[in-house]
Motif scaffolding. Structure first.
Motif, mmCIF file in Angstrom:
data_model
loop_
_atom_site.group_PDB
_atom_site.id
_atom_site.type_symbol
_atom_site.label_atom_id
_atom_site.label_comp_id
_atom_site.label_asym_id
_atom_site.label_seq_id
_atom_site.Cartn_x
_atom_site.Cartn_y
_atom_site.Cartn_z
ATOM 1 N N ALA A 1 0.832 -1.205 0.000
ATOM 2 C CA ALA A 1 0.000 0.000 0.000
ATOM 3 C C ALA A 1 0.863 1.250 0.000
ATOM 4 C CB ALA A 1 -0.929 -0.010 1.216
ATOM 5 N N TYR A 2 1.907 1.257 0.821
ATOM 6 C CA TYR A 2 2.822 2.398 0.840
ATOM 7 C C TYR A 2 3.469 2.594 -0.533
ATOM 8 C CZ TYR A 2 2.807 3.429 5.881
ATOM 9 O OH TYR A 2 2.458 3.830 7.149
ATOM 10 N N GLN A 3 3.930 1.505 -1.123
ATOM 11 C CA GLN A 3 4.589 1.608 -2.430
ATOM 12 C C GLN A 3 3.636 2.174 -3.479
ATOM 13 O OE1 GLN A 3 6.246 -2.054 -3.964
ATOM 14 N NE2 GLN A 3 6.336 -1.261 -6.048
ATOM 15 N N ALA A 4 2.413 1.695 -3.506
ATOM 16 C CA ALA A 4 1.447 2.137 -4.509
ATOM 17 C C ALA A 4 1.122 3.615 -4.349
ATOM 18 C CB ALA A 4 0.181 1.295 -4.419
ATOM 19 N N LEU A 5 0.927 4.068 -3.119
ATOM 20 C CA LEU A 5 0.592 5.471 -2.890
ATOM 21 C C LEU A 5 1.780 6.381 -3.159
ATOM 22 C CD1 LEU A 5 -1.666 5.247 0.289
ATOM 23 C CD2 LEU A 5 -2.365 5.548 -2.084
ATOM 24 N N PHE A 6 2.976 5.961 -2.762
ATOM 25 C CA PHE A 6 4.163 6.768 -3.026
ATOM 26 C C PHE A 6 4.414 6.890 -4.520
ATOM 27 C CE2 PHE A 6 5.215 6.928 1.382
ATOM 28 C CZ PHE A 6 6.182 7.920 1.516
ATOM 29 N N ALA A 7 4.068 5.861 -5.294
ATOM 30 C CA ALA A 7 4.263 5.927 -6.738
ATOM 31 C C ALA A 7 3.376 6.995 -7.361
ATOM 32 C CB ALA A 7 3.972 4.563 -7.371
ATOM 33 N N CYS A 8 2.205 7.239 -6.764
ATOM 34 C CA CYS A 8 1.318 8.299 -7.259
ATOM 35 C C CYS A 8 1.817 9.662 -6.804
ATOM 36 C CB CYS A 8 -0.104 8.068 -6.767
ATOM 37 S SG CYS A 8 -0.889 6.598 -7.442
ATOM 38 N N ASN A 9 2.120 9.789 -5.522
ATOM 39 C CA ASN A 9 2.658 11.035 -4.974
ATOM 40 C C ASN A 9 3.119 10.776 -3.547
ATOM 41 O OD1 ASN A 9 2.387 13.823 -3.483
ATOM 42 N ND2 ASN A 9 2.484 14.283 -5.665
ATOM 43 N N PRO A 10 4.340 11.200 -3.193
ATOM 44 C CA PRO A 10 4.845 10.959 -1.837
ATOM 45 C C PRO A 10 4.039 11.662 -0.748
ATOM 46 C CG PRO A 10 6.643 11.501 -3.338
ATOM 47 C CD PRO A 10 5.365 11.780 -4.079
ATOM 48 N N GLY A 11 3.197 12.618 -1.118
ATOM 49 C CA GLY A 11 2.439 13.356 -0.118
ATOM 50 C C GLY A 11 1.144 12.705 0.304
ATOM 51 N N ILE A 12 0.830 11.520 -0.213
ATOM 52 C CA ILE A 12 -0.451 10.901 0.127
ATOM 53 C C ILE A 12 -0.380 10.166 1.461
ATOM 54 C CG2 ILE A 12 -2.199 9.242 -0.595
ATOM 55 C CD1 ILE A 12 -1.451 9.818 -3.476
ATOM 56 N N ALA A 13 0.542 9.232 1.605
ATOM 57 C CA ALA A 13 0.646 8.461 2.840
ATOM 58 C C ALA A 13 1.114 9.370 3.975
ATOM 59 C CB ALA A 13 1.609 7.291 2.660
ATOM 60 N N PRO A 14 0.603 9.174 5.185
ATOM 61 C CA PRO A 14 0.998 10.037 6.306
ATOM 62 C C PRO A 14 2.459 9.812 6.688
ATOM 63 C CG PRO A 14 -0.360 8.201 7.070
ATOM 64 C CD PRO A 14 -0.398 8.168 5.583
ATOM 65 N N VAL A 15 3.226 10.887 6.751
ATOM 66 C CA VAL A 15 4.620 10.838 7.160
ATOM 67 C C VAL A 15 4.900 12.020 8.081
ATOM 68 C CG1 VAL A 15 5.405 9.675 5.062
ATOM 69 C CG2 VAL A 15 5.431 12.169 5.181
#
Length: 590
Positions: free
Chosen positions: A244-258
């Motif tokens: 899930a992290y990989q898929a969201l980061f591939a779209c944009n690094p700002g999606i997953a909470p960091v």
């Protein structure tokens, strides 16, 4: 500014509502476009707004069902006169209209700008509602029940049978949403749901990715690879969440909470180096969840532009390949034809390089190429063996260029001198070609590169000659970028030594500006036969190594195929603007 925005909004509200109602009743051309998503469970529909609106006038616009006034959660921002709404397939025939919502006033925030990013958009779209007292409670942990409710609203999920959790009874406020989310596979089947337990960041990231996958917008790899995410604590992300992290980061690094915080390292002047940390086991706050959802709605959906629809590329793109130097064409084309073009399922993450891409086109594995040069004699022979004829359509001006270190007093060479350098290894010092007494270091490209194909065309008599073995054995630049950095790094002032290398004009212009990250040494272009390569000399043909970039396809490609449509687009005004925006020289140089 806020008051001005509302005044402008009120002036347009009636027009928008009336036009939306007309679209719903009459089915105008603006609403005629639609596209099934994923397995067809959702349909995306383009809804007409008011063309030509200024950015400030587009705030707070959304789409709703005209028959009930219920907002569509999966709706886009304003895009060139339209909004896109993604609805469950069973609702695809319901009339839609554009409306303007009101920004929420959260009672627990002294300053509204402190609210979580996206709370306004998600509130207007019916996803975020706050509590009964109008509080957002952005710093409170998000519970599992609240997470289920948010996703059920986002996806417009309908209640299913009892969810099967012993701790979710029919009289709870979240029962219907949990049952709907569980039926959609957003939560794992288990004996207990733990509705009041705070969701971790990892759990919410998986939940959000599953929701986007349920619509058909995201592919989640079974085994995630986080090496490209840049997360400082990637090893702490549990394996079940890595995809899930990989898929969201591939779209944009700002999606997953960091969380951005110091890494413990320092820049010069003792400035701390900051890094992104997933902190996957930390509870996610309501504000962080809202921000992630809003970012996902911004960066994941891929909508076609008017140009994509006009040229019939909105539903299917050809398989594109090409040389390394022409990859910006592919990036530029997808950015012009789609919003979030890199999220398009057919967007290629890279090109296969010149020789391999031609092989793929000949074998039918690619539909179209962006090429800096025509196929080599070897490739043309391979095409003939396969019964394939290649068609070359010029889309931009370009040229083979030679460059040397900025400190080198030599400003140009003749074509004969260049051939003597690379074929015969005839010179060991620059004073032999009219320059200073300094070592001459020639660099070449690997023989399966597009740059080498240009070398074959202009200096190797279409493959009848070969590069000098001494150069091939020691001074091969194996990448487009290293062709420049190798020459720059070869500079020596004591004893003096200057290098020479070659590339294509457009790539040299774009990459030369970025070389300071690798080496402080600078380069300069060399004149050939007394003519310096510039946009003007390449376009008018006075530079002797001037040529075109091409879109290449098989001559038997069907007339109305995606490849033919893309070729038509590339020579259109919109396509030539994409050429210019990608850093190349359009055929009509302005």
């Amino acid at each position: 500014m806020k008051q001005m925005k509302k005044l402008l909004a009120s002036a347009l509200a009636c027009l928008l509502l009336c036009q939306g109602a007309a679209s719903a009743a009459g089915g105008d051309a603006g609403q005629a476009w639609s596209r099934p998503e994923g397995d067809g469970s959702y349909i995306t529909i383009r809804v007409s707004g008011e063309p030509g609106m200024a950015l400030i006038d587009t705030f707070d616009l959304a789409v709703r069902y005209a028959d009930t006034g219920e907002p569509v959660a999966l709706s886009s921002a304003y895009l060139d006169g339209y909004l896109f709404a993604t609805v469950p397939a069973e609702n695809a025939d319901r009339p839609l209209e554009v409306f303007r919502g009101d920004d929420p006033v959260w009672t627990d925030l002294r300053e509204q700008y402190l609210a979580a990013n996206g709370s306004s958009d998600l509130q207007i779209r019916g996803v975020v509602r706050g509590d009964n007292a109008g509080r957002l409670k952005q710093d409170a942990p998000l519970t599992r029940a609240e997470g289920a409710v948010l996703m059920a609203r986002l996806l417009d999920l309908q209640p299913a049978e009892r969810p099967g959790y012993s701790d979710v009874s029919p009289d709870t406020w979240y029962h219907e949403e949990v049952s709907a989310a569980a039926a959609a596979g957003l939560f794992a089947a288990d004996g207990r749901f733990l509705p009041d337990q705070a969701m971790t960041r990892a759990e919410f990231t998986v939940l959000l990715a599953r929701a986007l996958s349920f619509v058909g917008w995201l592919d989640i790899p079974a085994e995630g690879n986080l090496s490209g995410t840049g997360l400082m604590d990637a090893e702490s992300v549990p394996s079940w969440a890595a995809g899930a992290y990989q898929a969201l980061f591939a779209c944009n690094p700002g999606i997953a909470p960091v969380t951005e915080k110091p890494t413990g390292a320092y820049h010069w002047e003792d400035a701390p180096v900051l890094g992104d940390y997933a902190e996957p086991e930390n509870p996610i706050t309501r504000g962080e969840a809202i921000t992630s959802m809003n970012q996902a709605m911004r960066w994941v959906p891929c909508y076609p532009t008017e140009a994509a629809i006009q040229f019939g590329l909105d539903r299917e793109m050809p398989v594109i390949d090409g040389s390394t130097s022409t990859y910006p064409y592919t990036q530029g084309v997808y950015s012009v034809l789609f919003t979030n073009g890199t999220a398009h399922p057919q967007f290629p993450k890279s090109h296969s390089k010149s020789f391999a891409s031609y092989e793929r086109l000949i074998r039918g594995e690619a539909d179209v190429l962006f090429a800096a040069t025509k196929a080599s004699a070897e490739l043309e022979s391979l095409a003939a063996e396969q019964g394939v004829e290649l068609q070359y359509i010029p889309i931009a001006y370009d040229a083979m260029v030679f460059f040397t270190n900025l400190e080198n007093p030599v400003n140009g060479l003749t074509r004969q001198q260049i051939q003597d350098i690379y074929v015969r290894n005839a010179y060991s010092s620059w004073d032999q070609v009219g320059g200073p007494e300094a070592k001459l270091l020639p660099y070449c490209r690997n023989t399966d590169s597009g740059s080498h194909a240009l070398m074959e065309r202009y200096f190797l008599e279409d493959g009848k000659l070969s590069l000098a073995s001494e150069i091939l054995q020691g001074n091969v630049s194996v990448a487009m970028s290293s062709a420049l950095t190798d020459v720059a790094s070869a500079l020596s002032l004591d004893p003096p030594a200057y290098a020479i290398g070659y590339s294509v004009y457009a790539y040299y212009g774009s990459y030369e500006e970025m070389m300071t990250d690798v080496t402080p040494n600078k380069l300069k272009l060399l004149a050939v036969d007394g003519v310096l390569p510039t946009a003007e000399t390449i376009a008018d043909g006075t530079y002797p190594l001037a040529d075109y970039n091409y879109i290449v396809l098989r001559s038997d490609e069907p007339k109305d195929s995606p490849a033919r449509r893309l070729a038509e687009f590339m020579v259109s005004d919109a396509g030539q603007q994409a050429v210019a925006d990608s850093g190349f020289l359009p055929l009509a140089v302005k």
